[in-house]
Design an enzyme around this catalytic site. Structure first.
Site, PDB file in Angstrom:
ATOM      1  N   ASP A  81     -10.052   2.142   2.787  1.00 25.96           N
ATOM      2  CA  ASP A  81     -10.100   1.312   4.000  1.00 25.96           C
ATOM      3  C   ASP A  81     -10.844   2.007   5.141  1.00 25.96           C
ATOM      4  O   ASP A  81     -11.673   1.406   5.819  1.00 25.96           O
ATOM      5  CB  ASP A  81      -8.681   0.972   4.478  1.00 25.96           C
ATOM      6  CG  ASP A  81      -8.022  -0.087   3.597  1.00 25.96           C
ATOM      7  OD1 ASP A  81      -8.745  -0.927   3.031  1.00 25.96           O
ATOM      8  OD2 ASP A  81      -6.780  -0.066   3.485  1.00 25.96           O
TER       9      ASP A  81
ATOM     10  N   LYS B 184       0.817  -1.225   0.000  1.00 25.37           N
ATOM     11  CA  LYS B 184       0.000   0.000   0.000  1.00 25.37           C
ATOM     12  C   LYS B 184       0.849   1.274   0.000  1.00 25.37           C
ATOM     13  O   LYS B 184       0.470   2.274  -0.600  1.00 25.37           O
ATOM     14  CB  LYS B 184      -0.958   0.007   1.194  1.00 25.37           C
ATOM     15  CG  LYS B 184      -2.041  -1.063   1.089  1.00 25.37           C
ATOM     16  CD  LYS B 184      -3.018  -0.997   2.237  1.00 25.37           C
ATOM     17  CE  LYS B 184      -3.928  -2.203   2.226  1.00 25.37           C
ATOM     18  NZ  LYS B 184      -4.938  -2.171   3.284  1.00 25.37           N
TER      19      LYS B 184
END
Ligand code: ATR
Length: 272
Positions: A103, A66
């Site tokens: 997220d 990420k």
């Protein structure tokens, strides 16, 4: 040519993302293909470029890429910048690479789905890594009275809290500094993956409190197994996974899929 999407990660074999996005595509009638690509540790940038060259229009990015994905993008969203991580890649009309992070909003939507109200409540978060960083802004937006971050390495929790101090009442420290009762305790450590339980004191759950693990497994995680007998209502990370996927799907296709039917399908694949 059908628009192509993928989840890039390592490991990625057990990822539920292909199943989730296939269900979303079916439900909304979108013509697209979504696969899982296991990327060798040092090859994230070349793996993405190869996929884009074969018609890849976007991707989800998972552990451990990420931060690398964030660095690769031409432009990133405000929430990706706050998280310092990208979990959704989007190829723009001009061919530029745009990065977002869904997220945190996934967690917030899952809490909303379960009617977990945060306004004026005390929230304890365990862990101070990337997963927690991504969740802090949307959690603070719900106006809890306080957020306390507890981490094995206390300094990481203190410095993370400092980064978000402009957004609300937030502090950080070690597990030994945890004090009082909380209405929501979120486990954002990766300890669950190894079957470990952070060293938590007794008496942290207020009456009616929720225990939330960002991870999920076929059995309840050790954290949820610990929290259940102590009176907390339990939630695992499956709902968050579906909600972050729905937000990514929306960014790619401009259609918002329904998450409830997909939650059902995934829940049936677990043993509880
Ligand atoms: P992620 O991106 O999943 O958040 P990370 O950035 O590596 O992963 O962060 C992992 C988090 O889990 C950290 O808060 C880590 O604590 P440290 O900062 O002290 O390393 C926490 N963690 C991992 N294993 C743990 C364990 N066995 N007990 C307690 N905390 C643990």
């Amino acid at each position: 040519m059908t628009d192509r999407y993928a989840v890039l990660g390592n490991p990625v074999t057990h990822s539920k993302s292909p199943l989730i996005h296939a269900e979303f595509a079916h439900q909304t009638g979108e013509a697209m293909e979504y696969t899982a690509i296991e990327v060798p540790q040092d090859e994230f940038a070349s793996a993405w470029q190869a996929f884009a060259a074969q018609g890849g229009r976007g991707a989800n990015v998972t552990v451990p890429f990420k931060e690398e994905a964030f660095a690769l993008c031409d432009t990133t969203s405000h929430r990706a910048k706050r998280a310092k991580a990208v979990n959704t890649l989007i190829v723009g009309g001009n061919g530029r690479l745009y990065g977002d992070n869904t997220d945190g909003v996934g967690l917030a939507r899952d809490l909303e789905y379960h009617r977990v109200v945060l306004k004026d409540k005390r929230v304890l978060i365990l862990g101070a890594g990337g997963a927690v960083r991504g969740a802090l802004e949307p959690l603070l937006a719900e106006m809890p009275s306080e957020i306390v971050i507890a981490n094995r390495t206390a300094e990481k929790a203190t410095s993370l809290a400092r980064d978000f101090a402009d957004l609300g009442n937030i502090s950080g420290g070690g597990y030994d500094a945890i004090d009082g009762e909380f209405d929501l305790v979120i486990n954002g450590t990766s300890a669950s993956l190894k079957g470990d339980l952070p060293p938590l004191p007794e008496g942290i759950f207020a009456k009616g409190a929720w225990a939330y693990d960002m991870m999920y497994d076929v059995e309840p995680t050790v954290f949820l197994q610990w929290a259940g007998p102590r009176g907390a209502k339990l939630l695992d990370g499956l709902g968050m996974l579906v909600e972050q996927a729905a937000e990514a799907f929306f960014l790619w296709r401009n259609v918002r899929p329904k998450t409830a039917p997909v939650r059902e399908i995934l829940r049936q694949s677990l043993n509880y």
